[in-house]
Design a protein around this motif. Structure first.
Motif, PDB file in Angstrom:
ATOM      1  N   VAL A 195     -44.202 -40.509 -17.060  1.00 34.73           N
ATOM      2  CA  VAL A 195     -43.442 -39.975 -18.162  1.00 34.73           C
ATOM      3  C   VAL A 195     -42.234 -39.100 -17.514  1.00 34.73           C
ATOM      4  N   LYS A 196     -41.087 -39.085 -18.413  1.00 35.97           N
ATOM      5  CA  LYS A 196     -40.140 -38.042 -17.897  1.00 35.97           C
ATOM      6  C   LYS A 196     -40.664 -36.768 -18.401  1.00 35.97           C
ATOM      7  N   PRO A 197     -40.826 -35.932 -17.178  1.00 36.23           N
ATOM      8  CA  PRO A 197     -41.375 -34.562 -17.652  1.00 36.23           C
ATOM      9  C   PRO A 197     -40.534 -33.495 -18.030  1.00 36.23           C
ATOM     10  N   VAL A 198     -40.935 -32.514 -18.345  1.00 38.19           N
ATOM     11  CA  VAL A 198     -40.316 -30.968 -18.451  1.00 38.19           C
ATOM     12  C   VAL A 198     -40.461 -30.630 -17.008  1.00 38.19           C
ATOM     13  N   VAL A 199     -39.087 -30.082 -16.355  1.00 37.71           N
ATOM     14  CA  VAL A 199     -39.135 -29.875 -15.004  1.00 37.71           C
ATOM     15  C   VAL A 199     -39.258 -28.168 -15.055  1.00 37.71           C
ATOM     16  N   ILE A 200     -40.049 -27.471 -14.514  1.00 38.90           N
ATOM     17  CA  ILE A 200     -39.962 -26.092 -14.210  1.00 38.90           C
ATOM     18  C   ILE A 200     -39.512 -26.013 -12.923  1.00 38.90           C
ATOM     19  N   TRP A 201     -38.407 -25.235 -12.550  1.00 39.05           N
ATOM     20  CA  TRP A 201     -37.581 -25.177 -11.268  1.00 39.05           C
ATOM     21  C   TRP A 201     -37.861 -23.566 -10.739  1.00 39.05           C
ATOM     22  N   ASN A 202     -38.768 -23.318 -10.079  1.00 38.26           N
ATOM     23  CA  ASN A 202     -38.694 -22.027  -9.303  1.00 38.26           C
ATOM     24  C   ASN A 202     -37.298 -21.887  -8.377  1.00 38.26           C
ATOM     25  N   LEU A 203     -36.338 -21.119  -8.649  1.00 41.38           N
ATOM     26  CA  LEU A 203     -35.314 -21.474  -7.990  1.00 41.38           C
ATOM     27  C   LEU A 203     -35.436 -20.445  -6.816  1.00 41.38           C
ATOM     28  N   THR A 204     -35.977 -19.393  -6.722  1.00 41.78           N
ATOM     29  CA  THR A 204     -36.019 -18.602  -5.694  1.00 41.78           C
ATOM     30  C   THR A 204     -37.399 -17.830  -5.933  1.00 41.78           C
ATOM     31  N   ARG A 205     -37.977 -16.858  -4.789  1.00 38.29           N
ATOM     32  CA  ARG A 205     -39.066 -16.240  -4.964  1.00 38.29           C
ATOM     33  C   ARG A 205     -38.678 -14.877  -5.233  1.00 38.29           C
ATOM     34  N   ARG A 206     -37.566 -14.528  -4.938  1.00 37.65           N
ATOM     35  CA  ARG A 206     -36.877 -13.042  -5.103  1.00 37.65           C
ATOM     36  C   ARG A 206     -37.378 -12.382  -6.228  1.00 37.65           C
ATOM     37  N   CYS A 207     -37.531 -11.404  -6.565  1.00 42.61           N
ATOM     38  CA  CYS A 207     -37.793 -10.580  -7.809  1.00 42.61           C
ATOM     39  C   CYS A 207     -38.061  -9.180  -7.737  1.00 42.61           C
ATOM     40  N   ASN A 208     -37.219  -8.430  -8.630  1.00 47.57           N
ATOM     41  CA  ASN A 208     -37.046  -7.194  -8.587  1.00 47.57           C
ATOM     42  C   ASN A 208     -38.488  -6.394  -9.188  1.00 47.57           C
ATOM     43  N   LEU A 209     -39.553  -7.177  -9.391  1.00 45.75           N
ATOM     44  CA  LEU A 209     -40.808  -6.769  -9.792  1.00 45.75           C
ATOM     45  C   LEU A 209     -41.936  -7.184  -9.002  1.00 45.75           C
ATOM     46  N   LEU A 210     -42.998  -6.473  -9.190  1.00 46.23           N
ATOM     47  CA  LEU A 210     -44.106  -7.011  -8.603  1.00 46.23           C
ATOM     48  C   LEU A 210     -45.546  -7.466  -9.497  1.00 46.23           C
ATOM     49  N   CYS A 211     -45.346  -8.134 -10.382  1.00 48.19           N
ATOM     50  CA  CYS A 211     -46.396  -8.519 -11.214  1.00 48.19           C
ATOM     51  C   CYS A 211     -47.507  -8.709 -10.962  1.00 48.19           C
ATOM     52  N   ARG A 212     -48.680  -8.255 -11.457  1.00 53.37           N
ATOM     53  CA  ARG A 212     -50.147  -8.545 -10.940  1.00 53.37           C
ATOM     54  C   ARG A 212     -50.636  -9.753 -11.209  1.00 53.37           C
ATOM     55  N   HIS A 213     -49.869 -10.501 -12.007  1.00 50.21           N
ATOM     56  CA  HIS A 213     -50.222 -12.050 -12.278  1.00 50.21           C
ATOM     57  C   HIS A 213     -49.370 -12.910 -11.595  1.00 50.21           C
ATOM     58  N   CYS A 214     -48.346 -12.648 -10.708  1.00 47.08           N
ATOM     59  CA  CYS A 214     -47.575 -13.640 -10.195  1.00 47.08           C
ATOM     60  C   CYS A 214     -48.060 -14.831  -9.750  1.00 47.08           C
ATOM     61  N   TYR A 215     -47.832 -15.921  -9.988  1.00 49.03           N
ATOM     62  CA  TYR A 215     -48.075 -17.132  -9.389  1.00 49.03           C
ATOM     63  C   TYR A 215     -47.507 -17.358  -7.876  1.00 49.03           C
ATOM     64  N   THR A 216     -46.169 -16.854  -8.031  1.00 47.26           N
ATOM     65  CA  THR A 216     -45.460 -17.396  -6.570  1.00 47.26           C
ATOM     66  C   THR A 216     -45.500 -16.056  -5.580  1.00 47.26           C
ATOM     67  N   VAL A 217     -46.446 -15.008  -5.929  1.00 44.25           N
ATOM     68  CA  VAL A 217     -46.385 -13.647  -4.954  1.00 44.25           C
ATOM     69  C   VAL A 217     -44.679 -13.485  -4.711  1.00 44.25           C
ATOM     70  N   VAL A 226     -45.592 -32.557 -17.365  1.00 40.32           N
ATOM     71  CA  VAL A 226     -45.012 -31.322 -16.782  1.00 40.32           C
ATOM     72  C   VAL A 226     -44.772 -31.448 -15.295  1.00 40.32           C
ATOM     73  N   ALA A 227     -43.802 -30.980 -14.618  1.00 43.95           N
ATOM     74  CA  ALA A 227     -43.527 -31.113 -13.149  1.00 43.95           C
ATOM     75  C   ALA A 227     -42.888 -29.738 -12.636  1.00 43.95           C
ATOM     76  N   ASN A 228     -43.028 -29.479 -11.416  1.00 39.67           N
ATOM     77  CA  ASN A 228     -42.541 -28.366 -10.630  1.00 39.67           C
ATOM     78  C   ASN A 228     -41.776 -28.527  -9.400  1.00 39.67           C
ATOM     79  N   ILE A 229     -40.848 -27.776  -9.181  1.00 35.50           N
ATOM     80  CA  ILE A 229     -40.150 -27.720  -7.965  1.00 35.50           C
ATOM     81  C   ILE A 229     -39.890 -26.293  -7.542  1.00 35.50           C
ATOM     82  N   ASP A 230     -40.450 -26.045  -6.442  1.00 37.47           N
ATOM     83  CA  ASP A 230     -40.445 -24.797  -5.973  1.00 37.47           C
ATOM     84  C   ASP A 230     -39.186 -24.226  -5.005  1.00 37.47           C
ATOM     85  N   PRO A 231     -39.066 -23.185  -4.696  1.00 38.16           N
ATOM     86  CA  PRO A 231     -38.009 -22.757  -4.047  1.00 38.16           C
ATOM     87  C   PRO A 231     -37.598 -23.411  -2.643  1.00 38.16           C
ATOM     88  N   GLN A 232     -38.493 -23.961  -2.039  1.00 33.58           N
ATOM     89  CA  GLN A 232     -38.268 -24.711  -0.862  1.00 33.58           C
ATOM     90  C   GLN A 232     -38.157 -26.293  -1.174  1.00 33.58           C
TER      91      GLN A 232
END
Length: 404
Positions: A26-48, A288-294
């Protein structure tokens, strides 16, 4: 995602049943992780993620090619995420092009950068929704997210969005350490006029896997859903606008259905169950689908260790409609589930819940989800039924790459 408020309204103002989500592509909702860079260090971060450059991320030209393909494919929704997507220098160039696709466009952010000119530019893009992560009040959030002052900045981001007429929501990942913050965050939504509240159960991916010992556990999960049901019912019955959703534990829908069974007549419950089965629960690899930063394509954002392919090699649309064996099994209805999940009387509602937790603990994506908070007697599971579940004979998970 379980849209609690939407299904609560079925008990107040029933609507016609929509078509059941199919088992094919089906035509999915696409969640696109544009980058791994982040100013925080969340304990649950799935992209580290971290506040540094990560090599190999898609270039601006490559990102534009992805958007061209997504437009041609006709996706219904695109969520720009990270890391912190606003940390990418070409973010607004990408966002403005994404807006021209014509689909529902959302931004998933920690909110700390939404101020002043940046807030104006976010408003100018015309996002349909901005979700801001807050994991507790004040110091609790700052500890959870690894930076002092993060709460104050995120709250300022919420207010900046509201001041500019942007639909805004709070996203809360619940663990044993912050579960007590849930009532305060719901009160904050009311006080700030927040449009939507999203409770995410912990998923064992990235730092969330490293810290899975902090999972809220079944008792806290049930208590949280009790409170959300209470608030959602008050909102639906009283005509209030706050939308409540949960994510990453589709057993929440079964818990809600059992609540409805105790409080509403049989024909109302049958109507509700038909709607929930049409939704079908966990959408990884289906809706649901995902495209990661790479540029790697995954069944959803938490399946970082399994890649369907890369958009540098073929367009996303070709990967999604191809013959990937894991996608084929995720799209089976019923899925080839084992243990409690295979024996459950409600698997048509939850779809087998979040497969990645089973995978992380057992190496088998079809084992039972350890975070299911339903009791055996509530879902028709007996010792005999457990033994009758056919052992898994499908595709074994072969890791592609893993965030570390």
């Amino acid at each position: 995602m379980f849209r609690l408020s939407q299904y609560m309204h079925q008990l107040v103002e029933p609507t016609p049943l929509r078509a059941r989500r199919g088992s094919g592509a089906v035509k999915p909702v696409v969640i696109w992780n544009l980058t791994r860079r982040c100013n925080l260090l969340c304990r649950h971060c799935y992209t580290v993620s971290a506040d540094r450059h990560f090599p190999g991320e898609l270039s601006t030209a490559e990102a534009m090619a992805v958007l061209d393909d997504l437009e041609g494919f006709g996706i219904p929704c695109l969520i720009l995420s990270g890391g912190e997507p606003l940390s990418r220098r070409d973010f607004f160039e990408i966002a403005e092009r994404a807006r021209r696709i014509g689909c529902y466009l959302a931004l998933s952010t920690n909110g700390t950068a939404i101020a002043g000119e940046t807030a104006d530019r976010v408003a100018a893009v015309g996002f349909d929704y901005v979700g801001i992560s807050i994991d507790g009040i004040g110091a609790t959030n700052d500890w959870f997210r690894g930076r002092e002052g993060a709460y104050a900045q995120a709250l300022a981001g919420v207010r900046a969005c509201k001041a500019r007429g942007i639909k805004v929501g709070l996203r809360f990942t619940m663990t044993a350490d912050n579960a007590a913050e849930l009532p305060k965050l719901l009160d904050l939504c009311e006080a700030e006029g927040v449009d939507k509240f999203y409770l995410s159960h912990l998923v064992y991916a990235g730092r969330g896997n490293k810290n899975r010992g902090e999972d809220a556990g079944h008792a806290r999960a049930r208590a949280a859903i009790d409170l959300l049901i209470e608030r959602a019912w008050a909102a639906a019955a009283g005509g209030r606008a706050l939308e409540i959703v949960t994510g990453n534990n589709d057993a929440d829908a079964v818990y809600f259905l059992r609540w409805a069974e105790r409080n509403f007549p049989g024909e109302t419950v049958a109507h509700l169950r038909a709607h929930l089965e049409a939704w079908g629960g966990n959408g990884a690899g289906v809706g649901v689908a995902n495209i990661d930063p790479q540029g790697e394509v995954h069944p959803d954002t938490y399946w970082s260790s399994y890649a369907i392919g890369n958009v540098r090699e073929r367009p996303f649309s070709e990967h999604w409609t191809g013959a990937d064996p894991m996608l084929a099994e995720l799209r089976m209805r019923p899925r080839p589930l084992k243990g409690r999940c295979g024996a459950c009387a409600y698997k048509a509602v939850c779809g087998g819940n979040t497969r990645i937790r089973a995978l992380q603990l057992t190496g088998d994506p079809w084992a039972e989800d350890p975070a299911c908070h339903m009791r055996d007697e509530e879902i028709g599971v007996t010792a005999e039924a457990r033994l009758e579940v056919t052992p898994f004979r499908g595709v074994r998970h072969e890791p592609a790459h893993q965030y570390r």
